[in-house]
Design an enzyme around this catalytic site. Structure first.
Site, mmCIF file in Angstrom:
data_model
loop_
_atom_site.group_PDB
_atom_site.id
_atom_site.type_symbol
_atom_site.label_atom_id
_atom_site.label_comp_id
_atom_site.label_asym_id
_atom_site.label_seq_id
_atom_site.Cartn_x
_atom_site.Cartn_y
_atom_site.Cartn_z
ATOM 1 N N ILE A 6 51.207 51.662 37.629
ATOM 2 C CA ILE A 6 50.280 50.950 38.514
ATOM 3 C C ILE A 6 49.202 51.931 38.951
ATOM 4 O O ILE A 6 49.498 52.959 39.575
ATOM 5 C CB ILE A 6 50.991 50.387 39.757
ATOM 6 C CG1 ILE A 6 52.196 49.532 39.364
ATOM 7 C CG2 ILE A 6 50.016 49.576 40.605
ATOM 8 C CD1 ILE A 6 52.994 49.012 40.553
ATOM 9 N N ASP A 59 42.987 59.417 37.665
ATOM 10 C CA ASP A 59 41.668 58.992 38.127
ATOM 11 C C ASP A 59 41.087 58.157 37.004
ATOM 12 O O ASP A 59 40.750 58.677 35.936
ATOM 13 C CB ASP A 59 40.792 60.222 38.405
ATOM 14 C CG ASP A 59 39.377 59.867 38.842
ATOM 15 O OD1 ASP A 59 38.998 58.671 38.775
ATOM 16 O OD2 ASP A 59 38.637 60.784 39.238
ATOM 17 N N TYR A 156 31.880 30.857 49.312
ATOM 18 C CA TYR A 156 30.638 30.694 48.562
ATOM 19 C C TYR A 156 29.542 31.666 49.013
ATOM 20 O O TYR A 156 28.750 32.146 48.205
ATOM 21 C CB TYR A 156 30.148 29.248 48.709
ATOM 22 C CG TYR A 156 28.828 28.948 48.044
ATOM 23 C CD1 TYR A 156 28.732 28.836 46.653
ATOM 24 C CD2 TYR A 156 27.670 28.752 48.805
ATOM 25 C CE1 TYR A 156 27.532 28.548 46.038
ATOM 26 C CE2 TYR A 156 26.466 28.452 48.198
ATOM 27 C CZ TYR A 156 26.399 28.361 46.815
ATOM 28 O OH TYR A 156 25.204 28.070 46.210
ATOM 29 N N LYS A 167 34.042 42.354 38.852
ATOM 30 C CA LYS A 167 35.251 41.553 38.657
ATOM 31 C C LYS A 167 35.023 40.441 37.628
ATOM 32 O O LYS A 167 35.949 40.081 36.881
ATOM 33 C CB LYS A 167 35.712 40.968 39.993
ATOM 34 C CG LYS A 167 36.256 42.007 40.958
ATOM 35 C CD LYS A 167 37.448 42.770 40.373
ATOM 36 C CE LYS A 167 38.083 43.717 41.375
ATOM 37 N NZ LYS A 167 39.253 44.439 40.833
#
Length: 245
Positions: A6, A59, A156, A167
C-alpha cells in the site's frame, strides 16, 4: 499468506487499510516516503497487537525509490498479490482552471497519476507471479466527469483543476490497464473510498477511515469472478456501488 503493498500507508485511509488487512491475515508492506516514520508507525502497531506488517520506503515520484522497493519485495516474497495505489496529494488551493500554473498542476499529477503508473509498471512482473493479482487505484468521486456535469450532484461546485484532472486521468489509466490485462487473472479497479474525514481535507468529510478502508478492501480482495475495469464509490447510494465515469 497473501502479500500487499500500500503506497502512502503511513496515515489516514492507507494506515487503516493496513490495519484491517493485517487483521485479516495478510502480510502488508506499509509504504512511506519517510522510512523512519513508517518504522515508528509499525512499531506502534506491533505494540497494539498487529502482525505481519513491514514499513518500506517508497516515493512514488522517484524511479530509484520505487525500484528499490520492488527489489525488496522481490527478494523477500518473490511475488506480490495486491497493489493498492493509495498515495495522493491535494495540491495548493484554490485551483482555478484559469490561473493555476502548469507547474502546480504537474506537481499533483506527478503523485496522483504518473506515480501510480510508475509503481504499477515496476511491480507488474511480481504481480504476474500471483495466482490472483489485484490492483486497486484509489481515486475520488471528483474524478467522475459524468458527476461533474450534473448540476444536481452534491459536490458539483468543487472544481479543483489539479486534483480533479489527476483523478480523472487515473480513472482512464485504470480502464486501459484493466483491458490490457483482461485475459490474465488480474482484477484492476478504481476505488473511491468516499468523502472521508482525514488530515487530507482538514477532517471535513462525513465518512470514517474505518468505513473507507473497509470499502477499499471489499472491492480489492475479490474472488476469481470479481469485476475488473470498474469504478466503485463509497458515496454512491446504489446496490452496485458503481460510480458513473
Amino acid at each position: 499468506m497473501k502479500t500487499v503493498l500500500i503506497t502512502g500507508a503511513n496515515r489516514s485511509i492507507g494506515l487503516e487499510t493496513t490495519k484491517q488487512l493485517s487483521e485479516q491475515g495478510l502480510f502488508v508492506y506499509l509504504g512511506s516516503r519517510d522510512l523512519a516514520k513508517g518504522e515508528e508507525i509499525v512499531k506502534d502497531l506491533f505494540e497494539k497487537g498487529f502482525e505481519n506488517i513491514k514499513a518500506i520506503q517508497i516515493d512514488v515520484t522517484n524511479d530509484e525509490s520505487v525500484q528499490k522497493a520492488k527489489n525488496i519485495v522481490e527478494k523477500e516474497q518473490g511475488k506480490l498479490d495486491i497493489l493498492i495505489n493509495n498515495a495522493g496529494i491535494l495540491g495548493d488551493v484554490p485551483q482555478d482552471s484559469s490561473s493555476t500554473s502548469v507547474e502546480k498542476i504537474q506537481q499533483v499529477f506527478d503523485t496522483n497519476f504518473f506515480g501510480v503508473i510508475r509503481v504499477t509498471q515496476a511491480f507488474l512482473d511480481l504481480l504476474k507471479k500471483s495466482d490472483s493479482p489485484r490492483i486497486s487505484n484509489i481515486t475520488s468521486g471528483l474524478g467522475s466527469l459524468a458527476l461533474h456535469s450534473d448540476p444536481t450532484w452534491k459536490y458539483y461546485a468543487i472544481k479543483a483543476v489539479s486534483y480533479v484532472s489527476s483523478k480523472t486521468a487515473l480513472n482512464a489509466f485504470t480502464v486501459t490497464l484493466a483491458y490490457e490485462l483482461k485475459d490474465l487473472p488480474f482484477k484492476v479497479n478504481a476505488i473511491d473510498p468516499g468523502y472521508t474525514a482525514t488530515d487530507f481535507n482538514h477532517f471535513n468529510g462525513p465518512g470514517s477511515v474505518e468505513s473507507a478502508a473497509s470499502f477499499i478492501i471489499k472491492h480489492t480482495v475479490t474472488d476469481e469472478d470479481g469485476p475488473t475495469g470498474k469504478f466503485f464509490s463509497n458515496d454512491i447510494e446504489d446496490e452496485s456501488e458503481e460510480s458513473p465515469w
